[in-house]
Design a protein around this motif. Structure first.
Motif, PDB file in Angstrom:
ATOM      1  N   LEU A  96      47.186  42.588  15.056  1.00  0.00           N
ATOM      2  CA  LEU A  96      47.509  42.789  16.467  1.00  0.00           C
ATOM      3  C   LEU A  96      46.830  41.745  17.344  1.00  0.00           C
ATOM      4  CD1 LEU A  96      47.143  46.684  16.611  1.00  0.00           C
ATOM      5  CD2 LEU A  96      49.271  45.355  16.547  1.00  0.00           C
ATOM      6  N   PRO A  97      47.395  41.467  18.516  1.00  0.00           N
ATOM      7  CA  PRO A  97      46.785  40.483  19.428  1.00  0.00           C
ATOM      8  C   PRO A  97      45.477  40.990  20.016  1.00  0.00           C
ATOM      9  CG  PRO A  97      48.639  41.572  20.485  1.00  0.00           C
ATOM     10  CD  PRO A  97      48.662  42.002  19.048  1.00  0.00           C
ATOM     11  N   THR A  98      44.794  40.127  20.731  1.00  0.00           N
ATOM     12  CA  THR A  98      43.510  40.459  21.349  1.00  0.00           C
ATOM     13  C   THR A  98      43.663  41.581  22.369  1.00  0.00           C
ATOM     14  OG1 THR A  98      42.700  38.206  21.051  1.00  0.00           O
ATOM     15  CG2 THR A  98      41.607  39.540  22.728  1.00  0.00           C
TER      16      THR A  98
ATOM     17  N   SER B 299      44.910  47.847  20.045  1.00  0.00           N
ATOM     18  CA  SER B 299      45.410  48.983  19.272  1.00  0.00           C
ATOM     19  C   SER B 299      46.085  50.031  20.141  1.00  0.00           C
ATOM     20  CB  SER B 299      44.255  49.643  18.502  1.00  0.00           C
ATOM     21  OG  SER B 299      43.627  48.714  17.660  1.00  0.00           O
ATOM     22  N   GLY B 300      45.847  49.965  21.457  1.00  0.00           N
ATOM     23  CA  GLY B 300      46.376  50.978  22.352  1.00  0.00           C
ATOM     24  C   GLY B 300      47.792  50.730  22.808  1.00  0.00           C
ATOM     25  N   ASN B 301      47.944  49.866  23.837  1.00  0.00           N
ATOM     26  CA  ASN B 301      49.297  49.707  24.392  1.00  0.00           C
ATOM     27  C   ASN B 301      50.100  48.610  23.705  1.00  0.00           C
ATOM     28  OD1 ASN B 301      47.640  47.769  25.527  1.00  0.00           O
ATOM     29  ND2 ASN B 301      48.532  47.871  27.571  1.00  0.00           N
ATOM     30  N   TYR B 302      49.744  48.254  22.490  1.00  0.00           N
ATOM     31  CA  TYR B 302      50.558  47.371  21.643  1.00  0.00           C
ATOM     32  C   TYR B 302      50.664  47.958  20.237  1.00  0.00           C
ATOM     33  CZ  TYR B 302      52.510  42.924  19.921  1.00  0.00           C
ATOM     34  OH  TYR B 302      53.339  41.961  19.382  1.00  0.00           O
ATOM     35  N   GLY B 303      49.517  48.258  19.642  1.00  0.00           N
ATOM     36  CA  GLY B 303      49.520  48.751  18.262  1.00  0.00           C
ATOM     37  C   GLY B 303      50.131  50.130  18.103  1.00  0.00           C
TER      38      GLY B 303
ATOM     39  N   LEU C 273      53.558  49.419  27.489  1.00  0.00           N
ATOM     40  CA  LEU C 273      54.089  48.066  27.329  1.00  0.00           C
ATOM     41  C   LEU C 273      54.446  47.422  28.671  1.00  0.00           C
ATOM     42  CD1 LEU C 273      56.224  48.705  24.146  1.00  0.00           C
ATOM     43  CD2 LEU C 273      54.088  47.397  24.294  1.00  0.00           C
ATOM     44  N   ILE C 274      54.951  48.204  29.600  1.00  0.00           N
ATOM     45  CA  ILE C 274      55.228  47.676  30.943  1.00  0.00           C
ATOM     46  C   ILE C 274      53.920  47.276  31.619  1.00  0.00           C
ATOM     47  CG2 ILE C 274      56.021  48.317  33.262  1.00  0.00           C
ATOM     48  CD1 ILE C 274      58.246  49.928  31.889  1.00  0.00           C
TER      49      ILE C 274
END
Length: 307
Positions: free
Chosen positions: A261-263, A107-111, A204-205
């Motif tokens: 979202l992914p794991t 949920s953090g650096n993707y969601g 994301l980086i």
């Protein structure tokens, strides 16, 4: 099909591009991942969370609705993963990795970056994702940590680890500033805005850099079922809960997307720190993140059709 492609190009592709940049830069320069993760955890993410909560009009009904959904959804996912682990006859370590891989979402650096892109015109959608993020952080350092180290760590140590999370402090401060209408002084607001604006790219980086370090090994049933459970079973359960609770509109869209979202990278980090099948955990993060380019695009599209 045209809208589906548009969602992929406008939302998912920019995220993938930043992740690829992270992968390439990690291969080239070999960053200190822990230092970058601390920079994200202690600077960029708290700033983004604080600013959103402090400046968005909070609705008590919204908060209650989202929390009810999260509690029911999490309980159902715990039951599903427990039954799945037993049906596959997994040992304790395999079962712990399976539960965390399906139950803990990135949920953090993707969601959060996805929500920032999708709900630019409607901050309620982003607020929902922030509530999910806080809940997931608490879940990671309670349920997720318990799965791995319940035999060696006390409940007090788990609580202390959770309370040390800067995002928790940022959430509390954001709510205080919002509820009491406290203005943020310009000398403080400006640097906070700079940090919040940089969160998406750095997150994301960093995720790409972390993916570059994952070692590949032979596929096994934990990896396969962990990937299926996170990307397909999770959203299916979420959809059932959303319909049952009769949630609609932007809130329903945001919750469905969040469930797809992914794991979470934290599931692999915890496995590494406590030496519990870290390669298996890392590969599930890798596969779910890569395949989410398709699955998340689909569920973004589905959310607009259904809600």
């Amino acid at each position: 099909m045209g809208y589906f492609l548009s969602v992929f190009l406008d939302v998912i592709f920019p995220i993938l591009l930043l992740m690829v940049i992270g992968i390439l830069m990690q291969k080239k320069f070999q960053f200190n991942i822990r230092a970058l993760a601390n920079l994200l955890t202690y600077c960029f993410m708290p700033a983004a969370v604080f600013l959103n909560l402090a400046q968005t009009e909070l609705d008590v009904q919204l908060l209650g609705q989202v929390l009810v959904f999260l509690i029911i959804y999490t309980a159902l996912m715990m039951i599903v993963t427990g039954l799945l682990g037993k049906s596959l006859q997994l040992d304790q370590k395999q079962s712990a990795i399976l539960k965390n891989s399906i139950g803990l979402m990135n949920s953090g650096n993707y969601g959060l970056p996805i929500s920032q892109m999708l709900f630019q015109a409607n901050p309620i959608g982003l607020s929902v994702q922030i509530i999910v993020l806080i809940f997931q952080n608490i879940l990671t350092y309670t349920y997720g940590l318990y799965n791995l180290i319940s035999a060696t760590k006390s409940g007090l140590e788990i609580v202390i680890a959770m309370l040390r999370l800067p995002v928790i402090h940022a959430m509390i401060l954001g709510i205080i500033f919002n509820v009491w209408n406290i203005p943020i002084p310009t000398p403080l607001l400006t640097p906070i805005e700079y940090l919040a604006d940089g969160f998406m790219a750095v997150a994301l980086i960093l995720l790409g850099a972390q993916i570059a370090l994952i070692k590949m090994s032979k596929l096994n049933r934990v990896i396969i079922w962990g990937t299926i459970g996170r990307l397909l079973v999770g959203p299916a359960v979420a959809l059932a809960v959303i319909w049952t609770l009769q949630i609609d509109g932007i809130i329903a869209q945001s919750l469905l997307i969040a469930s797809a979202l992914p794991t979470s990278r934290n599931s692999a980090t915890l496995a590494l720190e406590h030496d519990v099948l870290q390669e298996t955990a890392g590969q599930i993060v890798l596969f779910t993140t890569l395949l989410s380019a398709i699955s998340v695009t689909f569920f973004i599209y589905l959310s607009t059709v259904l809600f």
